[in-house]
Design a protein around this motif. Structure first.
Motif, PDB file in Angstrom:
ATOM      1  N   LYS A  66     -18.383 -29.841  32.526  1.00  0.00           N
ATOM      2  CA  LYS A  66     -18.170 -30.099  30.223  1.00  0.00           C
ATOM      3  C   LYS A  66     -17.595 -30.735  30.318  1.00  0.00           C
ATOM      4  O   LYS A  66     -18.098 -31.253  29.064  1.00  0.00           O
ATOM      5  N   HIS A  67     -16.474 -30.801  30.482  1.00  0.00           N
ATOM      6  CA  HIS A  67     -15.320 -32.263  30.087  1.00  0.00           C
ATOM      7  C   HIS A  67     -15.951 -33.780  29.873  1.00  0.00           C
ATOM      8  O   HIS A  67     -15.868 -34.595  29.412  1.00  0.00           O
ATOM      9  N   MET A  68     -16.918 -33.583  31.842  1.00  0.00           N
ATOM     10  CA  MET A  68     -17.456 -34.836  31.979  1.00  0.00           C
ATOM     11  C   MET A  68     -18.504 -35.427  30.769  1.00  0.00           C
ATOM     12  O   MET A  68     -18.950 -36.160  30.701  1.00  0.00           O
ATOM     13  N   GLU A  69     -19.111 -34.297  30.772  1.00  0.00           N
ATOM     14  CA  GLU A  69     -20.503 -34.055  29.971  1.00  0.00           C
ATOM     15  C   GLU A  69     -20.517 -34.778  28.539  1.00  0.00           C
ATOM     16  O   GLU A  69     -20.436 -35.544  27.928  1.00  0.00           O
ATOM     17  N   GLN A  70     -18.917 -34.386  28.653  1.00  0.00           N
ATOM     18  CA  GLN A  70     -18.038 -34.323  26.454  1.00  0.00           C
ATOM     19  C   GLN A  70     -18.411 -35.999  26.730  1.00  0.00           C
ATOM     20  O   GLN A  70     -18.359 -36.615  25.652  1.00  0.00           O
ATOM     21  N   LEU A  71     -17.382 -35.984  27.643  1.00  0.00           N
ATOM     22  CA  LEU A  71     -17.101 -37.903  28.139  1.00  0.00           C
ATOM     23  C   LEU A  71     -17.801 -38.606  27.684  1.00  0.00           C
ATOM     24  O   LEU A  71     -17.964 -39.557  27.117  1.00  0.00           O
ATOM     25  N   GLY A  72     -19.303 -38.411  28.657  1.00  0.00           N
ATOM     26  CA  GLY A  72     -20.656 -39.029  28.674  1.00  0.00           C
ATOM     27  C   GLY A  72     -20.663 -39.345  27.247  1.00  0.00           C
ATOM     28  O   GLY A  72     -21.586 -40.163  26.628  1.00  0.00           O
ATOM     29  N   GLN A  73     -21.352 -37.754  26.194  1.00  0.00           N
ATOM     30  CA  GLN A  73     -21.617 -37.791  25.202  1.00  0.00           C
ATOM     31  C   GLN A  73     -20.646 -38.842  24.364  1.00  0.00           C
ATOM     32  O   GLN A  73     -21.261 -39.734  23.176  1.00  0.00           O
ATOM     33  N   LEU A  74     -19.376 -39.118  24.601  1.00  0.00           N
ATOM     34  CA  LEU A  74     -18.393 -39.676  23.755  1.00  0.00           C
ATOM     35  C   LEU A  74     -18.752 -41.315  23.743  1.00  0.00           C
ATOM     36  O   LEU A  74     -18.986 -41.887  23.142  1.00  0.00           O
ATOM     37  N   GLY A  75     -18.971 -41.354  25.187  1.00  0.00           N
ATOM     38  CA  GLY A  75     -19.130 -43.007  25.243  1.00  0.00           C
ATOM     39  C   GLY A  75     -20.076 -43.259  24.819  1.00  0.00           C
ATOM     40  O   GLY A  75     -20.789 -44.375  24.200  1.00  0.00           O
ATOM     41  N   ALA A  76     -21.637 -42.322  25.268  1.00  0.00           N
ATOM     42  CA  ALA A  76     -23.237 -42.442  24.171  1.00  0.00           C
ATOM     43  C   ALA A  76     -22.935 -43.005  22.856  1.00  0.00           C
ATOM     44  O   ALA A  76     -23.776 -43.664  22.027  1.00  0.00           O
ATOM     45  N   VAL A  77     -22.342 -42.066  22.081  1.00  0.00           N
ATOM     46  CA  VAL A  77     -22.359 -42.425  20.291  1.00  0.00           C
ATOM     47  C   VAL A  77     -21.274 -44.086  20.370  1.00  0.00           C
ATOM     48  O   VAL A  77     -21.473 -44.127  19.674  1.00  0.00           O
ATOM     49  N   ALA A  78     -20.204 -43.893  21.089  1.00  0.00           N
ATOM     50  CA  ALA A  78     -18.785 -44.481  21.044  1.00  0.00           C
ATOM     51  C   ALA A  78     -20.181 -46.559  20.976  1.00  0.00           C
ATOM     52  O   ALA A  78     -19.991 -47.611  20.174  1.00  0.00           O
ATOM     53  N   ALA A  79     -21.292 -46.152  22.219  1.00  0.00           N
ATOM     54  CA  ALA A  79     -21.506 -48.041  22.236  1.00  0.00           C
ATOM     55  C   ALA A  79     -22.387 -47.855  21.345  1.00  0.00           C
ATOM     56  O   ALA A  79     -23.081 -48.812  20.906  1.00  0.00           O
ATOM     57  N   GLY A  80     -23.550 -46.675  21.298  1.00  0.00           N
ATOM     58  CA  GLY A  80     -24.540 -46.520  20.046  1.00  0.00           C
ATOM     59  C   GLY A  80     -23.922 -47.382  19.266  1.00  0.00           C
ATOM     60  O   GLY A  80     -24.342 -48.533  17.979  1.00  0.00           O
ATOM     61  N   ALA A  81     -22.778 -47.056  18.327  1.00  0.00           N
ATOM     62  CA  ALA A  81     -22.164 -47.509  17.455  1.00  0.00           C
ATOM     63  C   ALA A  81     -21.865 -48.695  17.648  1.00  0.00           C
ATOM     64  O   ALA A  81     -22.157 -49.403  16.328  1.00  0.00           O
ATOM     65  N   TYR A  82     -21.188 -49.236  17.988  1.00  0.00           N
ATOM     66  CA  TYR A  82     -21.213 -50.403  18.416  1.00  0.00           C
ATOM     67  C   TYR A  82     -22.282 -51.208  18.768  1.00  0.00           C
ATOM     68  O   TYR A  82     -22.273 -52.585  17.542  1.00  0.00           O
ATOM     69  N   ALA A  83     -23.246 -51.079  19.067  1.00  0.00           N
ATOM     70  CA  ALA A  83     -24.626 -51.552  18.981  1.00  0.00           C
ATOM     71  C   ALA A  83     -24.776 -51.904  18.012  1.00  0.00           C
ATOM     72  O   ALA A  83     -25.964 -53.276  17.252  1.00  0.00           O
ATOM     73  N   MET A  84     -24.897 -50.489  17.009  1.00  0.00           N
ATOM     74  CA  MET A  84     -25.586 -51.094  15.643  1.00  0.00           C
ATOM     75  C   MET A  84     -24.263 -52.058  14.651  1.00  0.00           C
ATOM     76  O   MET A  84     -25.049 -52.432  14.195  1.00  0.00           O
ATOM     77  N   HIS A  85     -22.926 -52.419  15.509  1.00  0.00           N
ATOM     78  CA  HIS A  85     -22.230 -52.666  14.806  1.00  0.00           C
ATOM     79  C   HIS A  85     -22.603 -54.493  14.467  1.00  0.00           C
ATOM     80  O   HIS A  85     -22.955 -55.027  14.286  1.00  0.00           O
ATOM     81  N   GLU A  86     -23.356 -54.681  16.409  1.00  0.00           N
ATOM     82  CA  GLU A  86     -23.361 -55.241  16.273  1.00  0.00           C
ATOM     83  C   GLU A  86     -24.964 -56.479  16.116  1.00  0.00           C
ATOM     84  O   GLU A  86     -25.056 -57.176  15.160  1.00  0.00           O
ATOM     85  N   LYS A  87     -25.532 -55.474  15.516  1.00  0.00           N
ATOM     86  CA  LYS A  87     -26.685 -55.827  14.999  1.00  0.00           C
ATOM     87  C   LYS A  87     -26.744 -56.328  13.800  1.00  0.00           C
ATOM     88  O   LYS A  87     -27.020 -57.047  13.109  1.00  0.00           O
ATOM     89  N   HIS A  88     -25.758 -55.323  13.025  1.00  0.00           N
ATOM     90  CA  HIS A  88     -25.151 -55.631  11.377  1.00  0.00           C
ATOM     91  C   HIS A  88     -24.703 -57.386  11.567  1.00  0.00           C
ATOM     92  O   HIS A  88     -25.247 -57.966  11.180  1.00  0.00           O
ATOM     93  N   LYS A  89     -23.824 -57.870  12.542  1.00  0.00           N
ATOM     94  CA  LYS A  89     -23.739 -58.889  12.406  1.00  0.00           C
ATOM     95  C   LYS A  89     -24.376 -59.621  12.757  1.00  0.00           C
ATOM     96  O   LYS A  89     -23.951 -61.152  12.075  1.00  0.00           O
ATOM     97  N   ALA A  90     -25.233 -59.909  13.580  1.00  0.00           N
ATOM     98  CA  ALA A  90     -26.384 -60.606  13.428  1.00  0.00           C
ATOM     99  C   ALA A  90     -27.352 -60.939  12.402  1.00  0.00           C
ATOM    100  O   ALA A  90     -27.510 -62.346  12.127  1.00  0.00           O
TER     101      ALA A  90
END
Length: 101
Positions: free
Chosen positions: A29-53
């Motif tokens: 359960k904890h590892m699943e939550q860490l995976g979810q957190l990583g997905a959300v954080a990386a997705g947010a960073y991807a959107m941030h970089e798209k905006h900066k482009a």
């Protein structure tokens, strides 16, 4: 024996020991939550970089590369969370059926 990150075992545990399925379920359960957190954080960073482009055409290529890498990390993290979700379900099934392997 459940899958652990990079195949390591906890503190020298033996394969012949009885598995604590409640502890195993909680771990996944904890590892699943860490995976979810990583997905959300990386997705947010991807959107941030798209905006900066868009806002910084001079360095758009660099931002698009970073966006692509972050998007790939987000997909990988989501896949890891999905894998851990199924590991958690397996542990829960073992626990509820009273298996002690």
């Amino acid at each position: 024996m459940a899958h652990h990150f990079l195949g390591s075992k906890h503190h020298g545990e033996e394969a012949s020991k009885v598995t604590d399925w409640r502890k195993e379920e909680k771990h996944h359960k904890h590892m699943e939550q860490l995976g979810q957190l990583g997905a959300v954080a990386a997705g947010a960073y991807a959107m941030h970089e798209k905006h900066k482009a868009k806002k910084d055409p001079e360095h758009a290529h660099s931002h698009k590369i970073k966006e692509g890498v972050a998007a790939a990390v987000a997909v990988g993290s989501a896949g890891y969370a999905f894998h851990e979700h199924h590991q958690k379900k397996d542990a829960k099934k073992h626990r509820s059926h009273g298996h002690h392997h």
